[in-house]
Write an enzyme that holds these catalytic residues in place. Structure first.
Site, PDB file in Angstrom:
ATOM      1  N   ASP A 200       0.839  -1.195   0.000  1.00 51.79           N
ATOM      2  CA  ASP A 200       0.000   0.000   0.000  1.00 51.79           C
ATOM      3  C   ASP A 200       0.878   1.251   0.000  1.00 51.79           C
ATOM      4  OD1 ASP A 200      -2.336   1.796   0.651  1.00 51.79           O
ATOM      5  OD2 ASP A 200      -3.296  -0.132   0.967  1.00 51.79           O
ATOM      6  N   HIS A 293      -3.879   6.028   3.271  1.00 53.56           N
ATOM      7  CA  HIS A 293      -4.535   4.807   2.805  1.00 53.56           C
ATOM      8  C   HIS A 293      -3.899   3.559   3.395  1.00 53.56           C
ATOM      9  CE1 HIS A 293      -5.809   1.704  -0.142  1.00 53.56           C
ATOM     10  NE2 HIS A 293      -6.867   2.477  -0.321  1.00 53.56           N
ATOM     11  N   SER A 619     -11.192  -0.977  -0.848  1.00 52.66           N
ATOM     12  CA  SER A 619      -9.912  -0.968  -0.114  1.00 52.66           C
ATOM     13  C   SER A 619     -10.118  -1.252   1.357  1.00 52.66           C
ATOM     14  CB  SER A 619      -9.238   0.411  -0.245  1.00 52.66           C
ATOM     15  OG  SER A 619      -8.502   0.505  -1.420  1.00 52.66           O
TER      16      SER A 619
END
Length: 1005
Positions: A200, A293, A619
């Site tokens: 990520d 994220h 996600s």
């Protein structure tokens, strides 16, 4: 009458072909789209265009280390590590890696290229900058499996923070005395001895959700990480293996940032920064996360339990990850450049997977997408095959391009593809002045008293259009008309939070955000109090806002008196069926919480410096399944990734629709919403391994050179069944392995089909494997559309349910028949998907129109052509005069002054062909000389164009008998005849079968 259905512009997915993974990186943001229906026909993907200069990932056919099992001549057997992994420190593994590296260098040298990154563990391949000519030559080189553009992929979040005291762990039944954690020994044991890799944007290492102890320099106890003398981090694992990680230090990451919780930190940016791309000033080159994220996905999967969460000064109770005792290895693969471009390069992703497999992780979380899956071969998906072969569970996000059909990414069966659904609700209520109430998504915790409300389209600023104002674009609202009011804005064009910022700029005090088409509603952190409504409620509020004296009030929570059903599939969640294998692999696999998930965040990415944020996207769904797989590795460390996937699928519970009724659309939610309370004791599991996947690839048209026999993709042993081309009747085979002794009875149902299971009763002891067959016979299911149902085995107090999706077709027919002569006939044999009579329509024949030309090497010559009204089929045949030349062919639609590629054919052969159905209009056919014959600078060619008319044509063209008598699922033979043709010209026709979208091409001459 010829049906107006398009033919595929490229060879079908079952045809053997040179494998080109020409994927395009897309930002998968949630956006309104047409609703997906279960009966929708499967769309056709666009054909890839010709090669261009750029960076590529070249995949070689030989086994990488993780798949080396000694089956090939001279190949060592390397699968000897405890826990099913691969020990890359063994002498045999090191020698084999050197062999692969040398082979890769040799292959690159054949075209004068130099590898930039080389991969040996999860993928046998390399990345390199290639010219178009080099890429083309490599694609035809023996032993090269794929030449794929090194494109940017993107995290699958909706890009906006979406919050309530309850957590998804509570919602999933993990917490409490009867929860899953309790069964595993408590939160402090839930995931212990398991290492999760997160690919990520990195991690904020000081985050309290990933706090750990300082690493000792020697073994610190059972399943506890420590440093070795050479500085590596080792973790004794629950499966008996050992994780060996690296803690890379540098700007933003110190050695002390690695702990007993964070056991690895690596960064992969060579692909992203190739060509001199500079990272943003805010983007350190280490594993530190400044995007948010990665920290969110990591803490969702393995964050510590009981960590207090505050967002913008408001407490939201405590948060926890799904597997709080699991260790975390960070592999940063996604970056932001100085020019604002952001993404994750394919080569960096492959390098990270390669490293994760070598490090011997247990689970990989992959919340990254590259657009709708269209092919079985992709470097990342092949790397994941090796990971799964090494015993690593891979959880991947489905994508955020829903609710349109065939938008889903990650169609590989060895990956668990996760859809997003609602779980913990964050709601607010809009109360109109007339007393009506509408509930939507909201973080508003304080009531907003009765306030004047206006539709945004009625308060446009000077110079702004009503359409711009309706979408509340920046600068579109008139402060004089907005000040002190609530504004009704449409969700479109710009980010949701940008709209509330515009309302605030114009002096508004609140916003009602409306979905113009049905979609999910999201609880975001807005600039003004906001309630987000779906289409029906939003239309009612907007209509009311046009009334004179209209007012609204906001009330925290749901005050309508009607409970909002959960879990519902999120509107943004990408849907199947996939382009891959005509839909013979059913995706997504399962659904998990993915809407308004509260988890850790990077304060560098938060406007208020918060360590937590609610976010929405697939996600957020994938790391929930990642965490569940980690729990599985604690409870059953010897289980294979596919056994775990099967257990998650067959124990899933129903999703619901907006009315609370069961929603069993497998193209939206797969097998259903994960149910951890049942997953550890599934009763029966469907398992598969590397050999099965290689046979699946061969059956999908991939020429691996592996010496394994192909299987039809529908026959791959999975906990779901899909057949995308069922002609009348079809039998598929499955096998199950018992985890609980018992007698199991089968029931199966698909609307429009008779379904039989043989045997329908299984008597098994734990560990036994039994095979069974399922036969589907169409009765009245609509042709060319999808019918869905399920198969359930019940016994031993267990219910083992698998989703089914079937697409009955009118006929299974040959793609082309060839003949010759001015008159004659040819027999055609088909398998019928209908009983009684099959209507066969003969279109054509059309004489070919041939022109000659010359194209210099490396150049493209374009020829303009007209496709007349009433054309049923077009074909463009390119033949090189010199058989040593290599020509490519591209069809462009002429749209005003632009040329838009429609289809292409770019093999290594001298000749190329495009057969397609296109709209009437003006087109250009591009002929490119990729390589002239030796000693020549140009290549001469003949281009023959066929425009097959739906009615009329050259000579007489007929079918006998017409209609053709047929039996369901049986072969039938008819003859096609022609007379009166000019024997000096080639002719082309087509046979259309009822409403079937793809014809049989008839070539005469």
């Amino acid at each position: 009458m010829v049906p107006p259905h398009p033919c595929p512009p490229a060879p079908g997915p079952r045809a053997r072909r040179r494998l080109l993974a020409a994927t395009t990186g897309l930002l998968l943001a949630a956006a309104p789209a047409a609703a997906a229906g279960a009966a929708a026909p499967l769309p056709q993907p666009a054909a890839p265009g010709p090669y261009a200069d750029g960076r590529y990932v070249v995949v070689l056919a030989g086994d990488p280390v993780a798949e080396a099992d000694g089956s090939a001549p001279g190949e060592p057997s390397l699968k000897a590590a405890p826990g099913g992994g691969v020990d890359v420190t063994r002498r045999a593994a090191q020698d084999y890696r050197r062999t692969l590296l040398e082979t890769q260098q040799d292959v690159a040298r054949t075209v004068g290229a130099s590898p930039e990154q080389q991969f040996t563990v999860a993928l046998n391949g390399f990345s390199a900058h290639l010219s178009a000519a080099q890429a083309q030559e490599l694609s035809g080189t023996p032993g090269v499996l794929a030449v794929a553009r090194d494109v940017l992929r993107h995290p699958d979040a909706t890009t906006e923070p979406a919050t309530e005291p309850a957590t998804t762990a509570d919602h999933l039944g993990l917490t409490g005395p009867d929860g899953v954690w309790s069964a595993l020994g408590g939160a402090e044991q839930a995931g212990r001895g398991v290492v999760v890799a997160d690919l990520d944007t990195g991690l904020w290492p000081e985050h309290p959700s990933v706090a750990g102890e300082a690493l000792g320099t020697g073994p610190a106890g059972e399943l506890v990480a420590h440093r070795t003398a050479d500085g590596a981090i080792t973790v004794p694992k629950a499966d008996g293996g050992t994780f060996t990680g690296t803690c890379e230090t540098g700007e933003g990451w110190d050695a002390d940032d690695c702990t007993t919780k964070v056991v690895g930190a690596r960064a992969f940016s060579a692909g992203f920064t190739a060509g001199g791309v500079q990272l943003a000033d805010t983007e350190p080159p280490t594993a530190r996360d400044t995007d948010g994220h990665g920290t969110h996905t990591a803490t969702t999967a393995v964050g510590a339990s009981g960590v207090p969460a505050t967002v913008d000064g408001t407490s939201y109770g405590e948060t926890t990850g799904v597997a709080p005792a699991a260790a975390l290895a960070v592999y940063k693969v996604c970056w932001t450049a100085a020019d604002g471009d952001a993404g994750c390069a394919t080569s960096d992703l492959v390098a990270a997977i390669d490293a994760a497999v070598a490090d011997n992780v247990d689970v990989i979380n992959y919340s990254i997408g590259g657009g709708a899956a269209t092919d079985v071969v992709d470097p990342v998906e092949l790397a994941f095959l090796s990971a799964a072969s090494a015993g690593i569970f891979v959880s991947a996000s489905a994508g955020n391009s829903g609710p349109g059909a065939s938008t889903l990414d990650h169609a590989s069966p060895w990956v668990t593809t996760v859809a997003a659904a609602s779980s913990v609700l964050r709601e607010g209520t809009v109360r109109l002045g007339d007393g009506r109430r509408f509930v939507g998504a909201s973080l508003t915790r304080e009531p907003l008293p009765s306030t004047p409300v206006v539709p945004a389209s009625a308060v446009a600023a000077r110079g702004a259009t009503a359409a711009d104002a309706r979408n509340c674009l920046e600068g579109s609202l008139d402060p004089a008309q907005v000040r002190g009011k609530v504004v009704v804005c449409d969700r479109a064009v710009t980010a949701r939070v940008s709209k509330s910022a515009e309302v605030e700029r114009a002096g508004g005090v609140g916003m009602v955000l409306v979905n113009p088409t049905p979609n999910s509603t999201e609880a975001d952190q807005h600039a003004v109090p906001t309630v987000h409504l779906d289409t029906g409620a939003g239309e009612a509020v907007e209509a009311y806002a046009h009334e004179e004296g209209a007012t609204v009030a906001f009330e925290p929570g749901n005050t309508t008196g009607e409970r909002t059903p959960t879990p519902q599939v999120a509107g943004f969640s990408s849907r199947g069926p996939t382009f891959v294998n005509e839909g013979d692999v059913l995706k997504p696999d399962v659904a998990a919480p993915g809407s308004g998930v509260l988890a850790g965040y990077s304060p560098a990415a938060s406007a208020t410096g918060d360590l937590f944020a609610p976010q929405s996207g697939t996600s957020m769904a994938a790391p929930h399944v990642t965490g569940l797989a980690a729990l599985y590795s604690t409870a059953h460390p010897g289980w294979s990734p596919m056994a775990v996937k099967s257990a998650l699928m067959t124990t899933a519970r129903d999703l619901v629709d907006t009315a609370g009724a069961p929603d069993r659309d497998p193209f939206a939610g797969g097998a259903g919403f994960v149910d951890p309370a049942r997953m550890l004791t599934p009763g029966l599991v469907y398992d598969s391994g590397a050999l099965d996947w290689l046979r699946y690839l061969e059956g999908s048209g991939a020429d691996l050179g592996a010496g394994v026999g192909p299987i039809d993709p529908s026959d791959l042993n999975q906990a779901s069944i899909a057949v995308g081309d069922l002609a009348g009747t079809r039998t598929v085979t499955r096998s199950v392995t018992a985890t609980t002794t018992g007698l199991y009875h089968a029931t199966a149902s698909v609307p429009g089909f008779d379904v039989t299971v043989a045997p329908s009763v299984l008597v098994v002891r734990a560990g036994d494997t039994k095979q069974f067959r399922v036969t589907f016979t169409r009765t009245d299911a609509p042709l060319e559309g999808w019918s869905t149902g399920s198969l359930t085995w019940r016994g031993a107090d267990r219910s083992v349910r698998s989703p089914i999706a079937l697409r009955p077709v009118t006929v299974a027919a040959p793609a082309e028949v060839t003949a010759s002569g001015a008159s004659g006939s040819q027999q055609v044999t088909v398998t019928s998907g209908v009983a009684g009579e099959l209507d066969v329509t003969a279109a054509g024949l059309a004489a070919g129109s041939t022109r000659t030309g010359t194209t210099p090497a490396g150049k493209e010559t374009r020829v303009r052509v007209k496709v007349p009204e009433g054309t049923a089929l077009s074909r463009f045949d390119l033949v090189a005069d010199d058989r040593d030349a290599d020509l490519d062919l591209t069809l462009y639609r002429v749209d005003g002054g632009r040329r838009v590629p429609v289809a292409s054919s770019a093999s290594t052969a001298a000749d190329e062909r495009i057969t397609t159905v296109v709209d009437p209009g003006t087109y250009e056919v591009g002929v490119t000389t990729y390589a002239a014959a030796p000693g020549r600078r140009t290549a001469r060619y003949r281009l023959t164009t066929f425009q097959v008319p739906a009615a009329g044509g050259a000579g007489e063209f007929s079918v006998d008998p017409d209609p053709v008598p047929v039996q369901l699922g049986r072969e039938a033979t008819f003859s096609v005849s022609w007379t009166g043709l000019d024997p000096a010209l080639p002719h082309l026709g087509a046979l259309f079968y009822g409403d079937a979208p793809v014809p049989t091409v008839v070539s005469v001459g």
